[in-house]
Design a protein around this motif. Sequence first.
Motif, PDB file in Angstrom:
ATOM      1  N   VAL A  87       0.835  -1.204   0.000  1.00 13.49           N
ATOM      2  CA  VAL A  87       0.000   0.000   0.000  1.00 13.49           C
ATOM      3  C   VAL A  87       0.867   1.250   0.000  1.00 13.49           C
ATOM      4  N   SER A  88       1.902   1.254   0.840  1.00 15.33           N
ATOM      5  CA  SER A  88       2.783   2.421   0.906  1.00 15.33           C
ATOM      6  C   SER A  88       3.498   2.643  -0.425  1.00 15.33           C
ATOM      7  N   GLY A  92       3.202   5.849  -3.043  1.00 17.55           N
ATOM      8  CA  GLY A  92       4.378   6.570  -3.516  1.00 17.55           C
ATOM      9  C   GLY A  92       4.479   6.588  -5.027  1.00 17.55           C
ATOM     10  N   ALA A  93       4.156   5.451  -5.666  1.00 17.21           N
ATOM     11  CA  ALA A  93       4.213   5.387  -7.126  1.00 17.21           C
ATOM     12  C   ALA A  93       3.188   6.315  -7.751  1.00 17.21           C
ATOM     13  N   ARG A  94       2.028   6.436  -7.117  1.00 17.59           N
ATOM     14  CA  ARG A  94       0.987   7.303  -7.666  1.00 17.59           C
ATOM     15  C   ARG A  94       1.437   8.772  -7.665  1.00 17.59           C
ATOM     16  N   PRO A 101       8.153   9.436 -14.343  1.00 22.35           N
ATOM     17  CA  PRO A 101       7.620   8.120 -14.722  1.00 22.35           C
ATOM     18  C   PRO A 101       8.611   6.986 -14.486  1.00 22.35           C
ATOM     19  N   ALA A 102       9.905   7.234 -14.593  1.00 21.52           N
ATOM     20  CA  ALA A 102      10.900   6.175 -14.387  1.00 21.52           C
ATOM     21  C   ALA A 102      10.865   5.670 -12.956  1.00 21.52           C
ATOM     22  N   VAL A 103      10.716   6.619 -12.011  1.00 24.25           N
ATOM     23  CA  VAL A 103      10.605   6.220 -10.601  1.00 24.25           C
ATOM     24  C   VAL A 103       9.356   5.385 -10.382  1.00 24.25           C
ATOM     25  N   ALA A 104       8.277   5.792 -11.040  1.00 17.93           N
ATOM     26  CA  ALA A 104       7.025   5.030 -10.908  1.00 17.93           C
ATOM     27  C   ALA A 104       7.186   3.622 -11.459  1.00 17.93           C
ATOM     28  N   THR A 107       9.153   1.579  -8.984  1.00 12.83           N
ATOM     29  CA  THR A 107       8.296   1.287  -7.828  1.00 12.83           C
ATOM     30  C   THR A 107       7.289   0.192  -8.156  1.00 12.83           C
ATOM     31  N   ALA A 108       6.756   0.217  -9.379  1.00 15.30           N
ATOM     32  CA  ALA A 108       5.808  -0.820  -9.795  1.00 15.30           C
ATOM     33  C   ALA A 108       6.463  -2.201  -9.797  1.00 15.30           C
ATOM     34  N   ALA A 109       7.730  -2.239 -10.234  1.00 13.29           N
ATOM     35  CA  ALA A 109       8.445  -3.524 -10.224  1.00 13.29           C
ATOM     36  C   ALA A 109       8.624  -4.030  -8.792  1.00 13.29           C
ATOM     37  N   THR A 110       8.940  -3.106  -7.875  1.00 15.59           N
ATOM     38  CA  THR A 110       9.090  -3.495  -6.471  1.00 15.59           C
ATOM     39  C   THR A 110       7.764  -3.985  -5.899  1.00 15.59           C
ATOM     40  N   ILE A 111       6.688  -3.288  -6.251  1.00 16.30           N
ATOM     41  CA  ILE A 111       5.359  -3.702  -5.793  1.00 16.30           C
ATOM     42  C   ILE A 111       5.032  -5.112  -6.289  1.00 16.30           C
TER      43      ILE A 111
END
Length: 295
Positions: A87-88, A92-94, A101-104, A107-111
């Motif tokens: 959730v956290s 953060g990705a949102r 967008p690269a950070v997002a 983050t999506a890969a980590t999620i």
Amino acid sequence: MNQWLRENSALVLVTLCVAIAVLLLASVVFMILWIVARHGRRRALVERVEADRDRLDFELLAAEQTSRLRIIRELHELVIHSITVIVSQADGARYAAAQDPAVAARTAATIAETARTTLADLRRIVDVGRDGEAEAGPQPGLASLRELFAVMRDAGLRVTFEELGERLELKQGAELAVYRILQEALANSLAHGGQGTEARVTFRWTADGLEVLVDDDGARVAAARGEGPDRGYGQDDDLAALTAEPVGRGITEMRERTEIYGGVFRAFTMPGVGFSVSAIFPALAYHNGVHGVRL
């Protein structure tokens, strides 16, 4: 005195006959009462053994279920923590998507990776819960043999145990089959031989399998108590022991448990001595998982 005896000889004879009849009747009544009491004690003994077996099984089941609940609780805590992290990270990705967008994407890969780990934990919880629900009864194993022997000894069975070879690591189902076969064999020895019967249990481990052998001297012990047949045994008894097939619910159950794991079961009478049970598992190591593959 002699004259009185001659004159009353008929009365004396009748009195003696009545006294003898009373003594015989009393002896018969006493014998019947003794036999009834003995059978009552035997029945009470069998019932106590069965109650002790049930108590042992329930204690083992309770310990096993407690362990299973502890595993579920620990996995549940891990899942809650993982979902909190997801959730956290999603929040953060949102917020990062609008700026970078690269950070997002990272983050999506980590999620996704965290979600996979959480899914694996959830599957473990489901598996553990399903195992508990699927149990039709308690499932003890070889670690419970000492308790089983103690129960049987308390009931009057003299149990000796010998283990040869290096013990294999078995799955719970295989251990349960061996345990139940041994439990049934010892119960039969006690039921048919009674108190004082000696049951010799032998485990012979090989590189791939196991042989379970239970020999008792119940017939000899029963004969010593006067409960066996009056005649001795001869060639007919030897022939019957070699050719007759023992039957009964316990025999059928032991045979089926043996055959499920690729074993060969045999039960036979030793005339004048007792009863023997043999369960040979030539490839028990290959029943730990995939059929034909040793795990």
